[in-house]
Design a protein around this motif. Structure first.
Motif, PDB file in Angstrom:
ATOM      1  N   ALA A 220       0.827  -1.211   0.000  1.00 56.29           N
ATOM      2  CA  ALA A 220       0.000   0.000   0.000  1.00 56.29           C
ATOM      3  C   ALA A 220       0.862   1.264   0.000  1.00 56.29           C
ATOM      4  O   ALA A 220       0.560   2.240  -0.686  1.00 56.29           O
ATOM      5  CB  ALA A 220      -0.923  -0.008   1.218  1.00 56.29           C
ATOM      6  N   PHE A 221       1.954   1.270   0.764  1.00 54.29           N
ATOM      7  CA  PHE A 221       2.809   2.457   0.843  1.00 54.29           C
ATOM      8  C   PHE A 221       3.486   2.752  -0.496  1.00 54.29           C
ATOM      9  O   PHE A 221       3.626   3.919  -0.886  1.00 54.29           O
ATOM     10  CB  PHE A 221       3.873   2.271   1.925  1.00 54.29           C
ATOM     11  N   THR A 222       3.947   1.724  -1.196  1.00 55.01           N
ATOM     12  CA  THR A 222       4.588   1.967  -2.489  1.00 55.01           C
ATOM     13  C   THR A 222       3.580   2.474  -3.509  1.00 55.01           C
ATOM     14  O   THR A 222       3.889   3.351  -4.313  1.00 55.01           O
ATOM     15  CB  THR A 222       5.258   0.693  -3.012  1.00 55.01           C
ATOM     16  N   LYS A 223       2.379   1.941  -3.471  1.00 54.35           N
ATOM     17  CA  LYS A 223       1.366   2.362  -4.446  1.00 54.35           C
ATOM     18  C   LYS A 223       0.922   3.796  -4.188  1.00 54.35           C
ATOM     19  O   LYS A 223       0.698   4.572  -5.137  1.00 54.35           O
ATOM     20  CB  LYS A 223       0.160   1.421  -4.349  1.00 54.35           C
ATOM     21  N   SER A 224       0.768   4.160  -2.931  1.00 56.48           N
ATOM     22  CA  SER A 224       0.287   5.497  -2.583  1.00 56.48           C
ATOM     23  C   SER A 224       1.413   6.469  -2.277  1.00 56.48           C
ATOM     24  O   SER A 224       1.194   7.489  -1.613  1.00 56.48           O
ATOM     25  CB  SER A 224      -0.681   5.412  -1.399  1.00 56.48           C
ATOM     26  N   ALA A 225       2.616   6.150  -2.741  1.00 54.04           N
ATOM     27  CA  ALA A 225       3.753   7.081  -2.706  1.00 54.04           C
ATOM     28  C   ALA A 225       4.039   7.620  -1.305  1.00 54.04           C
ATOM     29  O   ALA A 225       4.177   8.822  -1.099  1.00 54.04           O
ATOM     30  CB  ALA A 225       3.512   8.240  -3.676  1.00 54.04           C
ATOM     31  N   GLN A 226       4.165   6.708  -0.335  1.00 50.35           N
ATOM     32  CA  GLN A 226       4.493   7.118   1.023  1.00 50.35           C
ATOM     33  C   GLN A 226       6.006   7.104   1.233  1.00 50.35           C
ATOM     34  O   GLN A 226       6.720   6.317   0.618  1.00 50.35           O
ATOM     35  CB  GLN A 226       3.816   6.183   2.030  1.00 50.35           C
ATOM     36  N   PHE A 227       6.467   7.983   2.098  1.00 52.28           N
ATOM     37  CA  PHE A 227       7.891   8.073   2.403  1.00 52.28           C
ATOM     38  C   PHE A 227       8.391   6.723   2.926  1.00 52.28           C
ATOM     39  O   PHE A 227       7.726   6.118   3.776  1.00 52.28           O
ATOM     40  CB  PHE A 227       8.115   9.170   3.461  1.00 52.28           C
ATOM     41  N   PRO A 228       9.527   6.201   2.472  1.00 48.21           N
ATOM     42  CA  PRO A 228      10.492   6.798   1.543  1.00 48.21           C
ATOM     43  C   PRO A 228      10.273   6.404   0.076  1.00 48.21           C
ATOM     44  O   PRO A 228      11.204   6.493  -0.714  1.00 48.21           O
ATOM     45  CB  PRO A 228      11.809   6.218   2.057  1.00 48.21           C
ATOM     46  N   PHE A 229       9.072   5.951  -0.275  1.00 46.62           N
ATOM     47  CA  PHE A 229       8.801   5.549  -1.651  1.00 46.62           C
ATOM     48  C   PHE A 229       8.073   6.635  -2.435  1.00 46.62           C
ATOM     49  O   PHE A 229       7.601   6.396  -3.543  1.00 46.62           O
ATOM     50  CB  PHE A 229       7.938   4.275  -1.656  1.00 46.62           C
ATOM     51  N   SER A 244      -1.882  12.469 -15.450  1.00 51.74           N
ATOM     52  CA  SER A 244      -1.550  12.963 -14.113  1.00 51.74           C
ATOM     53  C   SER A 244      -2.808  13.286 -13.317  1.00 51.74           C
ATOM     54  O   SER A 244      -2.900  12.997 -12.119  1.00 51.74           O
ATOM     55  CB  SER A 244      -0.666  14.214 -14.232  1.00 51.74           C
ATOM     56  N   ALA A 245      -3.790  13.896 -13.977  1.00 50.44           N
ATOM     57  CA  ALA A 245      -5.028  14.263 -13.291  1.00 50.44           C
ATOM     58  C   ALA A 245      -5.818  13.041 -12.863  1.00 50.44           C
ATOM     59  O   ALA A 245      -6.424  13.032 -11.784  1.00 50.44           O
ATOM     60  CB  ALA A 245      -5.880  15.146 -14.207  1.00 50.44           C
ATOM     61  N   PHE A 246      -5.806  12.013 -13.692  1.00 50.05           N
ATOM     62  CA  PHE A 246      -6.657  10.847 -13.434  1.00 50.05           C
ATOM     63  C   PHE A 246      -5.950   9.809 -12.571  1.00 50.05           C
ATOM     64  O   PHE A 246      -6.481   9.382 -11.539  1.00 50.05           O
ATOM     65  CB  PHE A 246      -7.057  10.231 -14.771  1.00 50.05           C
ATOM     66  N   LEU A 247      -4.732   9.421 -12.970  1.00 51.35           N
ATOM     67  CA  LEU A 247      -4.031   8.356 -12.261  1.00 51.35           C
ATOM     68  C   LEU A 247      -3.380   8.858 -10.986  1.00 51.35           C
ATOM     69  O   LEU A 247      -3.516   8.245  -9.921  1.00 51.35           O
ATOM     70  CB  LEU A 247      -2.951   7.736 -13.155  1.00 51.35           C
ATOM     71  N   HIS A 248      -2.670   9.964 -11.097  1.00 49.99           N
ATOM     72  CA  HIS A 248      -1.759  10.360 -10.040  1.00 49.99           C
ATOM     73  C   HIS A 248      -2.332  11.403  -9.094  1.00 49.99           C
ATOM     74  O   HIS A 248      -1.591  12.049  -8.351  1.00 49.99           O
ATOM     75  CB  HIS A 248      -0.456  10.852 -10.671  1.00 49.99           C
ATOM     76  N   SER A 249      -3.646  11.568  -9.136  1.00 51.43           N
ATOM     77  CA  SER A 249      -4.288  12.415  -8.131  1.00 51.43           C
ATOM     78  C   SER A 249      -5.600  11.810  -7.655  1.00 51.43           C
ATOM     79  O   SER A 249      -5.906  11.854  -6.472  1.00 51.43           O
ATOM     80  CB  SER A 249      -4.543  13.819  -8.694  1.00 51.43           C
ATOM     81  N   ALA A 250      -6.382  11.220  -8.579  1.00 54.70           N
ATOM     82  CA  ALA A 250      -7.723  10.791  -8.218  1.00 54.70           C
ATOM     83  C   ALA A 250      -7.879   9.287  -8.064  1.00 54.70           C
ATOM     84  O   ALA A 250      -8.730   8.840  -7.309  1.00 54.70           O
ATOM     85  CB  ALA A 250      -8.723  11.292  -9.275  1.00 54.70           C
ATOM     86  N   THR A 251      -7.077   8.475  -8.761  1.00 56.23           N
ATOM     87  CA  THR A 251      -7.398   7.046  -8.808  1.00 56.23           C
ATOM     88  C   THR A 251      -6.250   6.154  -8.334  1.00 56.23           C
ATOM     89  O   THR A 251      -6.233   5.711  -7.200  1.00 56.23           O
ATOM     90  CB  THR A 251      -7.817   6.650 -10.236  1.00 56.23           C
ATOM     91  N   MET A 252      -5.250   5.899  -9.192  1.00 55.44           N
ATOM     92  CA  MET A 252      -4.275   4.854  -8.900  1.00 55.44           C
ATOM     93  C   MET A 252      -3.533   5.079  -7.598  1.00 55.44           C
ATOM     94  O   MET A 252      -3.338   4.141  -6.814  1.00 55.44           O
ATOM     95  CB  MET A 252      -3.273   4.726 -10.046  1.00 55.44           C
ATOM     96  N   VAL A 253      -3.077   6.305  -7.358  1.00 53.42           N
ATOM     97  CA  VAL A 253      -2.302   6.538  -6.143  1.00 53.42           C
ATOM     98  C   VAL A 253      -3.153   6.357  -4.883  1.00 53.42           C
ATOM     99  O   VAL A 253      -2.603   6.203  -3.797  1.00 53.42           O
ATOM    100  CB  VAL A 253      -1.663   7.938  -6.148  1.00 53.42           C
ATOM    101  N   LYS A 254      -4.452   6.389  -5.037  1.00 56.36           N
ATOM    102  CA  LYS A 254      -5.322   6.157  -3.884  1.00 56.36           C
ATOM    103  C   LYS A 254      -5.666   4.682  -3.716  1.00 56.36           C
ATOM    104  O   LYS A 254      -6.413   4.315  -2.796  1.00 56.36           O
ATOM    105  CB  LYS A 254      -6.605   6.977  -4.022  1.00 56.36           C
ATOM    106  N   ALA A 255      -5.130   3.818  -4.598  1.00 54.30           N
ATOM    107  CA  ALA A 255      -5.389   2.381  -4.459  1.00 54.30           C
ATOM    108  C   ALA A 255      -4.832   1.856  -3.144  1.00 54.30           C
ATOM    109  O   ALA A 255      -5.441   1.002  -2.491  1.00 54.30           O
ATOM    110  CB  ALA A 255      -4.800   1.617  -5.639  1.00 54.30           C
ATOM    111  N   GLY A 256      -3.646   2.353  -2.745  1.00 54.47           N
ATOM    112  CA  GLY A 256      -3.085   1.939  -1.467  1.00 54.47           C
ATOM    113  C   GLY A 256      -3.945   2.380  -0.300  1.00 54.47           C
ATOM    114  O   GLY A 256      -4.162   1.629   0.662  1.00 54.47           O
ATOM    115  N   VAL A 257      -4.457   3.606  -0.370  1.00 52.48           N
ATOM    116  CA  VAL A 257      -5.365   4.101   0.673  1.00 52.48           C
ATOM    117  C   VAL A 257      -6.640   3.261   0.700  1.00 52.48           C
ATOM    118  O   VAL A 257      -7.155   2.922   1.774  1.00 52.48           O
ATOM    119  CB  VAL A 257      -5.692   5.589   0.432  1.00 52.48           C
TER     120      VAL A 257
END
Length: 954
Positions: A220-229, A244-257
């Motif tokens: 989850a931390f690697t997917k949601s870009a948590q320190f140190p990843f 960037s708008a779709f994957l890296h703010s609204a959807t994919m990066v929140k998969a870990g969350v």
């Protein structure tokens, strides 16, 4: 629940058929079509979001059996959490796809991007609606792979895009491996791989709790870009802005969350869980907020504020007692709306001005008022000003940490810095005086108007937050809560106002603190060192793969002997009971003769000097072993072996003919030199010794395995007993290939197709550039080379139709006789191979215009996959048996999924064999003279052959 199938499957089907739609209407903007499909999905999900069955009971499940014996099903889980994410994906996706339709200047780029984004959307929807741990992981990895393709979308132009894509794939892919082990452990610990079963359990006291939770957190931390990843996310900003708008703010990066929120009832609210989430989350939140305000690039600023918010969401899920869940849910929604709008707005700015650097921008309000309104609303929502949804999110965030002064201070500082970033976006870009003149390019109206929907949603959801969100959140929050736009003048409100004003003060003092040198610690440099170290280790390991066969055989012998010694089985060789030969029958005599022939052919293959004779000797060896299988009897195996040996021999002989005689002669001379000295003699003895030891060891291994096998419970006996009753066929091999291990066969033909495409890539790497062999075959005259008479050409013309007839028989009656789809594909492929050998490439290419091998391969794989999925639609299992024509009674034929699967296998193999032959026979690889490839009378092409002194005639 069929609605979920439609919602998940519609983007995938649209993505796969987009090319066809574009071909039918070349002027169609597929962005509108994709946006329309997303809006339909959004409405469908909205219609079920507030139904009593969701708000009251909390969840619905729907299962399609796939491989139930292995706990692998296409099952879906619908509750408030998955609905929240589903509404975000489809709602934001509606705007993003419309935006994408006008963002790209080139039609091909636009279509390729929308195709990838549709596939990503389907994978993301599958992830959040999946009820099965294994299928969730499959969708999880698909999002990482497609994200890699989107980040590197312009990798052919920019090295930074390639680097960012690789970095993202390595980090999220590595975390995915940890996640896989964690999910398998979770399923084993809970006794089920279905969320619907696991969510009713409490595994916090399980013996595996710490290790499995650690693995899941790592994923989850690697997917949601948590320190140190966290560093991979800012590096992914080279992706096109809609990604960037779709994957890296609204959807994919929140998969870990999403995963952490999903597993919170099962694994959450323990000391380990709470401390891990809060330490990592708050560290990410504060560190990213400090870095964000110093970014000169608008996308970099948005990227680091994104990781900061993701850190806040992770930390909220670690608040003891579940008191942070409310703030996490409202934060997920608020961030998706304002951050996707800001990313798209930055895309507009970059599109219109050609730059994203803050110090080069200013005064854009007069040229871009609509985008300016969106940026103002979204930035103020990010800063946490009322009456916007971001204000509600910030209030609940501060409220969740008010119990601890230290944690509250970290959250307060981060919120103030985030507000500063919002003020920079508004003032420095739209109202400050530009430091240099920037050329302005007008935008398409949909690029701006669509963003107003996101800004409007931020306002409406804030004004009606009680009515709209409380019913959706109630089943997910374990404590009593209230959710209002303005909770009153309390301590939390005053803290919120203080964060806003502190952020404003930092904004006015930005010229002072920007002079302070940046923190020297760089996680990217740590990553680069780790990659460099791993590559060095890999290089050292690869030094053992030096191409020397004897080294590989020594390793094989060592492993075999270690297995035998570890099992204590070596003594079994010496303690075996005596073997009684019994009556010596005719089959025994045939076996002995065939084995003697095989040994003789193997010996000849290493002793003869001519390459053609060596190839023929190898073929005889294979035929002899195939004959042994015929005698045993194992006709299916024998047939496959003989056909494959034939094809391999044909390909080998053609390849020998394509290699320069000079090169082959030099190779033989070098071999003679090596063996005509003392070192060569020693090497010969050494190699013979290794070969003998290898043979003896493998014989001992096989003999011990055979003696110790319990034939009473043999899987072979089970297959023989159940083939006809379970599958309805009498040929057990056909039953195994198409039913008992049908999924294996499906994967095998996919691997075969991939291998043929890889061969195509390797052999044609220089073809388009006009590359030629360094030492082409010398030109020779027709008098020296023409050995194919008109009789041979007539025979070849008759053989191909005959091979098609034989192939059809193998397909239609393979269920009850030797032969199947694989042998059918090989047989028909040999017919094409004969044409290439006798008539040449040009003749086949001109006469057989329908022969497009890649299309055959693609069609065969698609047919096999569709045929495997059809049983699911009728309530069966993946690759289940379906009778398409139950009443058919003609010539003992059955029209069912087994027959269609055999056809798909045959088509795929035929396409692969044809592709190999076409690639090898292509004339640009070896430049034969035109007059040497055709006779002067009939213009019938013949294969080029070397003079007898260099390449002996067959």
């Amino acid at each position: 629940m069929p609605i979920l199938l439609l919602v998940v499957g519609m983007p995938f089907l649209l993505g796969m058929t987009q090319h066809i739609i574009q071909r039918l209407n070349g002027r169609m903007n597929t962005g509108w079509l994709a946006s329309g499909s997303m809006s339909v999905s959004f409405v469908l999900l909205l219609t079920i979001a507030y139904q009593p069955v969701i708000v009251g009971q909390g969840a619905l499940t729907y299962t399609l059996e796939w491989l139930p014996d292995y706990g692998l099903n296409l099952s879906f889980y619908l509750d408030s959490l998955s609905l929240l994410f589903g509404l975000i994906i489809t709602g934001v996706g509606t705007v993003v796809f419309l935006y994408s339709g006008y963002y790209f200047d080139e039609t091909d780029e636009r279509n390729r991007f929308i195709h990838l984004l549709l596939l990503f959307t389907s994978a993301m929807l599958w992830l959040i609606f999946s009820n099965n741990l294994i299928t969730l992981f499959i969708a999880w990895e698909l999002t990482s792979i497609i994200s890699f393709l989107l980040i590197g979308f312009k990798g052919n132009k920019y090295a930074s895009a390639r680097e960012g894509a690789t970095r993202a794939l390595v980090v999220t892919g590595g975390g995915g491996l940890a996640l896989l082990v964690g999910l398998l452990a979770l399923g084993s610990a809970g006794g089920s791989y279905e969320f619907s079963d696991l969510l009713a359990l409490d595994l916090t006291e399980h013996a595996w709790y710490i290790p499995l939770t650690l693995l899941l957190l790592l994923g989850a931390f690697t997917k949601s870009a948590q320190f140190p990843f966290h560093f991979w996310l800012p590096g992914a900003m080279d992706a096109p802005t809609p990604a960037s708008a779709f994957l890296h703010s609204a959807t994919m990066v929140k998969a870990g969350v999403y995963l952490l929120a999903r597993l919170h009832p099962v694994l959450g609210d323990t000391l380990f869980w709470n401390n891990a989430l809060m330490i990592v989350g708050l560290t990410t939140m504060l560190f990213s907020a400090v870095v964000a305000v110093r970014q000169p690039d608008l996308k970099g600023l948005l990227a680091f504020t994104t990781t900061s918010k993701l850190g806040a969401l992770v930390a909220l899920l670690g608040v003891p007692g579940g008191y942070g869940v409310k703030a996490a849910l409202i934060g997920i929604l608020a961030h998706a709306l304002y951050k996707s709008a800001l990313f798209l707005s930055v895309g507009n700015i970059d599109h219109a001005t050609g730059t994203r650097l803050v110090n080069k921008l200013g005064g854009l309000w007069k040229n871009m008022p609509i985008t300016g309104v969106v940026v103002i609303v979204s930035s103020l929502s990010m800063a946490g000003l009322p009456p916007l949804l971001g204000f509600v999110a910030k209030e609940t965030l501060l409220e969740a940490f008010v119990y601890d002064p230290l944690l509250l201070a970290i959250v307060f500082i981060s919120a103030a810095l985030t507000a500063t970033a919002g003020y920079i976006l508004i003032w420095d870009v739209f109202f400050a005086k530009a430091t240099e003149e920037v050329h302005f390019h007008p935008l398409h109206k949909p690029l701006e108007v669509g963003l107003l929907v996101l800004a409007l949603a931020t306002v409406i959801l804030a004004l009606f937050v009680t009515q709209l969100l409380i019913p959706l959140f109630t089943p997910l929050i374990p404590v009593e809560f209230k959710l209002v736009l303005f909770p009153g003048f309390n301590n939390v409100f005053f803290l919120s106002v203080a964060a806003i004003t502190t952020g404003l003060a930092l904004f006015f003092l930005r010229n002072l603190w920007r002079r302070v040198s940046e923190f020297s610690f760089n996680t990217i440099s740590v990553y680069d060192r780790l990659i460099a170290t791993s590559e060095w280790v890999a290089d050292q390991v690869l030094k053992t793969q030096n191409g020397l066969l004897r080294h590989y055989l020594i390793v094989i012998i060592s492993v075999v002997m270690a297995i035998l010694l570890y099992g204590g089985l070596v003594q079994d060789i010496f303690s075996m009971p005596s073997v009684e030969l019994g009556t010596f029958t005719l089959p025994d005599l045939l076996d002995v003769m065939l084995l003697v022939l095989a040994v003789g052919a193997a010996y000849a293959s290493v002793r003869v000097r001519h390459h053609l004779n060596a190839a023929l000797a190898l073929a005889i060896f294979g035929y002899a072993i195939g004959g042994v299988f015929f005698v045993e009897p194992a006709p299916d195996v024998a047939l496959v072996m003989i056909l494959v040996e034939t094809l391999a021999t044909v390909v080998l002989i053609i390849m020998i003919g394509r290699i320069s005689a000079k090169q082959r002669a030099e190779a033989m001379e070098a071999l003679d030199r090596n063996f005509n000295n003392r070192a060569g003699a020693f090497a010969s003895i050494r190699d013979i010794t290794i070969a003998v030891i290898t043979g003896v060891s493998m014989f001992a291994f096989a003999l011990i395995a055979l003696v110790n096998r319990d034939n009473r419970d043999s899987i072979a006996v089970w297959h023989l007993d159940n083939a006809e009753s379970a599958v309805g066929v009498t040929d057990v091999v056909s039953a195994i290939l198409t039913d008992f291990r049908g999924t294996d066969t499906l994967i095998e033909i996919a691997v075969f197709a991939t291998a043929t495409l890889g061969l195509l890539a390797l052999l044609t790497i220089n073809r388009e550039a006009g590359g030629e062999p360094e030492d082409p075959i010398e030109e020779v005259t027709p008098a020296k080379i023409s050995i194919f008479t008109p009789m041979i050409q007539v025979v070849a013309s008759l053989v191909f139709p005959l091979t098609l007839i034989i192939s059809a028989v193998h397909i239609l009656y393979g269920a009850n006789a030797p032969g199947d789809g694989f042998t059918a594909g090989i047989v028909s492929g040999l017919g094409i191979a004969l044409y290439y050998v006798v008539f040449g490439y040009d003749y086949v290419n001109e006469r057989f215009t329908w022969l497009r091998p890649v299309r055959f391969v693609v069609f065969g794989l698609a047919l096999a996959l569709i045929n495997a999925v059809i049983p699911i639609l009728s309530g069966g299992s993946f690759m289940g048996l379906v009778e398409y024509a139950p009443g058919l009674d003609f010539a003992n034929l059955k029209f069912n999924t087994t027959l269609v699967f055999e056809i798909a296998i045959a088509v795929t193999v035929f396409g692969g064999v044809s592709l190999i032959m076409e690639t090898i026979a292509h004339p640009t690889q070896v430049p034969f003279p035109t007059d040497a490839r055709r006779t002067s009378t009939s213009e019938m092409p013949v294969i080029v052959q070397q003079p007898e002194s260099e390449f002996e005639q067959a």
